[in-house]
Design an enzyme around this catalytic site. Structure first.
Site, short mmCIF file in Angstrom:
data_model
loop_
_atom_site.label_atom_id
_atom_site.label_comp_id
_atom_site.label_asym_id
_atom_site.label_seq_id
_atom_site.Cartn_x
_atom_site.Cartn_y
_atom_site.Cartn_z
N ARG A 58 0.59 -1.29 0.08
CA ARG A 58 0.09 0.11 0.09
C ARG A 58 0.77 1.21 0.00
O ARG A 58 0.24 2.19 0.62
CB ARG A 58 -0.94 -0.07 1.13
CG ARG A 58 -2.02 -1.00 1.07
CD ARG A 58 -3.30 -0.77 2.01
NE ARG A 58 -4.08 -1.88 2.09
CZ ARG A 58 -4.07 -2.79 2.93
NH1 ARG A 58 -3.27 -3.03 3.89
NH2 ARG A 58 -4.89 -3.81 2.92
N LYS A 92 3.28 11.28 -10.83
CA LYS A 92 2.42 10.62 -11.67
C LYS A 92 3.31 9.36 -11.93
O LYS A 92 4.30 9.48 -12.22
CB LYS A 92 2.21 11.42 -12.98
CG LYS A 92 1.12 12.49 -12.96
CD LYS A 92 0.97 13.10 -13.98
CE LYS A 92 0.17 12.70 -15.13
NZ LYS A 92 -0.13 13.70 -16.10
N GLU A 129 10.21 19.54 -24.18
CA GLU A 129 9.38 19.91 -23.01
C GLU A 129 9.87 21.34 -22.33
O GLU A 129 9.11 22.04 -21.66
CB GLU A 129 9.34 18.70 -21.79
CG GLU A 129 8.83 17.79 -22.47
CD GLU A 129 7.35 17.55 -22.91
OE1 GLU A 129 6.67 18.17 -22.07
OE2 GLU A 129 6.85 16.55 -23.54
N LYS A 173 7.39 23.38 -13.35
CA LYS A 173 6.33 22.43 -13.22
C LYS A 173 5.87 22.32 -11.58
O LYS A 173 4.91 21.99 -11.52
CB LYS A 173 7.08 21.09 -13.55
CG LYS A 173 6.25 19.77 -13.53
CD LYS A 173 6.23 18.90 -14.35
CE LYS A 173 5.14 17.82 -14.49
NZ LYS A 173 5.35 16.64 -14.94
N GLU A 228 -4.49 16.93 -10.91
CA GLU A 228 -4.66 17.43 -12.26
C GLU A 228 -6.18 17.65 -12.56
O GLU A 228 -6.71 16.92 -13.27
CB GLU A 228 -4.38 16.15 -13.19
CG GLU A 228 -3.96 16.21 -14.54
CD GLU A 228 -3.30 15.22 -15.14
OE1 GLU A 228 -3.17 14.38 -14.73
OE2 GLU A 228 -2.45 15.43 -15.88
N ARG A 272 -2.95 22.27 -13.93
CA ARG A 272 -2.17 21.35 -14.70
C ARG A 272 -2.24 20.98 -15.96
O ARG A 272 -1.52 20.60 -16.64
CB ARG A 272 -2.33 20.05 -13.56
CG ARG A 272 -1.04 19.17 -13.69
CD ARG A 272 -0.94 18.02 -12.65
NE ARG A 272 0.01 17.15 -12.78
CZ ARG A 272 0.31 16.47 -11.83
NH1 ARG A 272 0.05 16.92 -10.52
NH2 ARG A 272 1.35 15.54 -12.04
N ASN A 281 -0.35 20.49 -20.94
CA ASN A 281 -0.70 19.65 -22.20
C ASN A 281 -0.38 20.27 -23.33
O ASN A 281 -0.60 19.84 -24.58
CB ASN A 281 -2.11 19.13 -22.10
CG ASN A 281 -2.42 18.09 -21.28
OD1 ASN A 281 -1.61 17.15 -20.99
ND2 ASN A 281 -3.51 17.95 -20.34
N HIS A 299 0.50 19.10 -26.85
CA HIS A 299 0.06 17.54 -26.55
C HIS A 299 -0.95 17.02 -27.13
O HIS A 299 -1.11 15.72 -27.69
CB HIS A 299 0.49 16.91 -25.15
CG HIS A 299 1.81 16.93 -24.66
ND1 HIS A 299 2.57 18.03 -24.46
CD2 HIS A 299 2.52 16.11 -24.14
CE1 HIS A 299 3.67 17.84 -24.03
NE2 HIS A 299 3.79 16.42 -23.85
N HIS A 352 0.09 14.09 -29.32
CA HIS A 352 -0.17 12.95 -29.32
C HIS A 352 -0.73 11.99 -30.45
O HIS A 352 -0.37 10.99 -30.93
CB HIS A 352 -1.19 12.35 -28.07
CG HIS A 352 -0.50 12.39 -26.73
ND1 HIS A 352 -1.16 13.03 -25.60
CD2 HIS A 352 0.77 12.11 -26.39
CE1 HIS A 352 -0.25 12.86 -24.50
NE2 HIS A 352 0.75 12.29 -24.99
N HIS A 383 8.51 11.18 -29.36
CA HIS A 383 7.68 12.07 -28.41
C HIS A 383 8.12 13.47 -28.66
O HIS A 383 7.01 14.46 -28.82
CB HIS A 383 7.59 11.70 -27.00
CG HIS A 383 6.57 12.45 -26.33
ND1 HIS A 383 5.29 12.27 -26.41
CD2 HIS A 383 6.84 13.38 -25.08
CE1 HIS A 383 4.65 13.18 -25.35
NE2 HIS A 383 5.64 13.66 -24.68
#
Lengths: 370, 370
Positions: free
Chosen positions: A121, A143, A185, A227, A237, A241, A245, A248, A252, A272
């Protein structure tokens, strides 16, 4: 009927950025650990360069450290691989006070962070990030994830590391194309939030491209601060946040369409970073066509991306209709409107949800004729 | 070197306890959801009684609700089953704003809570608890998990539900042995923390055993308050929460030893509740032998357990040396000292870590000669 209310409180961690940080990982990890056992999770590529010194540092600090080396590449971000790692940690007798040390890029920190998030956990983990993308992006924000066969990062958790070490010395061995992916980025962070950083990228690109340690320390630290500001304002998020993106939404879809097609994007194999660079260009053009931003800042973004070896022109072979269909599919699959983060100036963006398909098509077409 | 500090804040939820709460699950879930899709995760046994009314309630509130029914029993708490559920949720197009509704006992809430904790890095979940054990224990505390083949609950996360509904009406269909397992935890809560509740169990057991809805509502609400107090003081199980292990250090080992042996415990097939009752008796006897507690409160605990149909006497067929070895193995595996929670009075316990093997042996032996 009766009811009981339940409430909780808070947490935090530190990101350290500098040269030659690997030798101090042992002492730092020992200070976090509440048991003498630790496990390093890394991939075969990174292990060849940095695993031995890292294990030496951990053992030198008095920790019983074992290593689990997974194959390099996105395929290791699977529930099956996570299952094998739980087994490794159990055999190595890691308990609730033990620490997982993730050594690598985003694939390794995502996977190892997820395993740490869900072993007993949640046990402590330290991210030792060895790629520029990892240092400016993946290792900050908590994340963690593995992929589902039909959806990247579907299975995951928010699990903040106890410590993040961004050792810019490890960037010396990073392949050029991976370095460029990190730079995409960096440019993104500058455009969404920091005109001063953008100015630095514009006026002093050479020390960065030459991987000068001081220049890298400065750039990585500025990016981590950007960030960190964003994720602290929105740890789960749900709002701000989303500005991360930028580039992106289109990126993507371009990435997927190009992989299905020729495997090329901007004249070279898809990465990417290449997809995000073209995504930023497309999204800036949407903003330009709407009159949200002038042509000068869009041109400045274009020049910086070019200077960093990132593509700004789209080959005709990329199937734009497929790319649009992929974006629509994402929208339908997630029962929401397609949201875009559009630039208003260098350093400022806006969140919009009324972009028409034809606006995206025109922006993509404009990139093929540049 | 540079560093950036990262900090975060807090959260909470409500547990509602009462009769006939199922019909309101739809409205309550709709209020939590940020998207129109929801999924119910339940097991085949519970589905037969309560799935249709629950789906009707969700659909009546305007939610697109689908159900995933897993086989009843601990075997469903596996990473493989979790993998299948991610796939079901993805096919049902659950997004980040969707809600998972867990309908069942501890196995279902552990599994469904874990899937909710890790689907898209954590989506909201509602626990609709249909067993006494679930209502007084499993559904409160945010502990979610699946089992590793060699270690129960190894893979899990702390993920607080958005709402817990303990509908005491659903206890009407609970098999006697499962009801008794819940009562063992009720007695445990009273002994560790609430002399007044213990007095109620002692003086008015009949309405509880007769499953009178008002009596059950009162008992469940008192138990939820006890557990809520403990977990709020210690949400991540680093200190006080350990007192909830009263009866479990010996109980778990007895459970495993009896399953390996005759399959019987206290004269009937092994259940968790039977093991915990005997574990509490053994641990109380350790405290008695140390002079931590007098014989009168130990006898009161014995009488209440007996009244509730729980065993207080251990058959000679249980292999006590195997049971001791299992406890030692746990200790070694986890690199720590074996900790015991021992009673000092009805309503008060103490955490100790210096219990010798022979003290445990003598306590267990005393239960075979009662």
């Amino acid at each position: 009927m009766q009811q009981v209310n339940i409430r909780f409180t808070s947490s935090g961690y530190v990101v350290r950025i500098g040269s030659n940080l690997l030798p101090r990982v042992g002492q730092e990890t020992r200070a976090i650990a509440r048991s003498p056992r630790a496990a390093v999770i890394t991939d075969a590529g990174v292990a060849a360069h940095y695993l031995d010194p890292l294990l030496a540092s951990l053992r030198g600090a008095g920790l019983q450290a074992e290593a689990a080396v997974v194959p390099a590449g996105e395929a290791s971000k699977s529930l099956t691989q996570a299952g094998e790692l739980y087994d490794r940690l159990l055999r190595a007798r890691l308990d609730r006070g033990s620490v997982v040390v993730a050594l690598g890029g985003g694939v390794v920190t995502d996977l190892a962070g997820f395993v740490a998030a869900t072993y007993m956990r949640g046990i402590a983990w330290v991210a030792v990030s060895t790629t520029l993308l990892g240092q400016v992006d993946a290792s900050v924000g908590g994340k963690t994830a593995v992929d589902h066969p039909r959806c990247k990062n579907l299975i995951g958790a928010f699990h903040q590391p106890s410590l993040v070490l961004a050792d810019v010395s490890t960037l010396a061995t990073l392949p050029d194309e991976e370095f460029r992916t990190g730079l995409a980025e960096v440019v993104k962070h500058a455009v969404i939030r920091d005109a001063q950083l953008f100015g630095l990228l514009e006026t002093r690109p050479d020390p960065i491209l030459g991987r000068d340690p001081d220049a890298l320390e400065d750039v990585v630290a500025r990016n981590v601060k950007i960030k960190a500001d964003v994720i602290m304002a929105d740890p789960h998020e749900s709002g701000l946040r989303r500005i991360l993106n930028y580039g992106h939404t289109v990126g993507h879809a371009l990435e997927s369409a190009a992989i299905e097609g020729s495997g090329k994007l901007g004249g070279a194999p898809v990465t990417h970073g290449r997809a995000v660079a073209l995504g930023m260009m497309a999204e800036a053009r949407i903003a330009l066509a709407r009159g949200l931003i002038g042509s000068a800042p869009v041109e400045r973004q274009r020049q910086v991306l070019k200077r960093f070896g990132l593509p700004v022109q789209l080959e005709a072979s990329v199937d734009l209709e497929r790319c649009l269909a992929l974006m629509q599919h994402d929208k339908k699959a997630l029962a929401g409107r397609l949201r875009f983060v559009l630039p208003e100036a260098i350093g400022a963006v806006r969140d919009v949800d009324d972009v028409a398909e034809d606006e995206i098509r025109q922006a993509l077409l404009s990139l093929t004729s540049d």
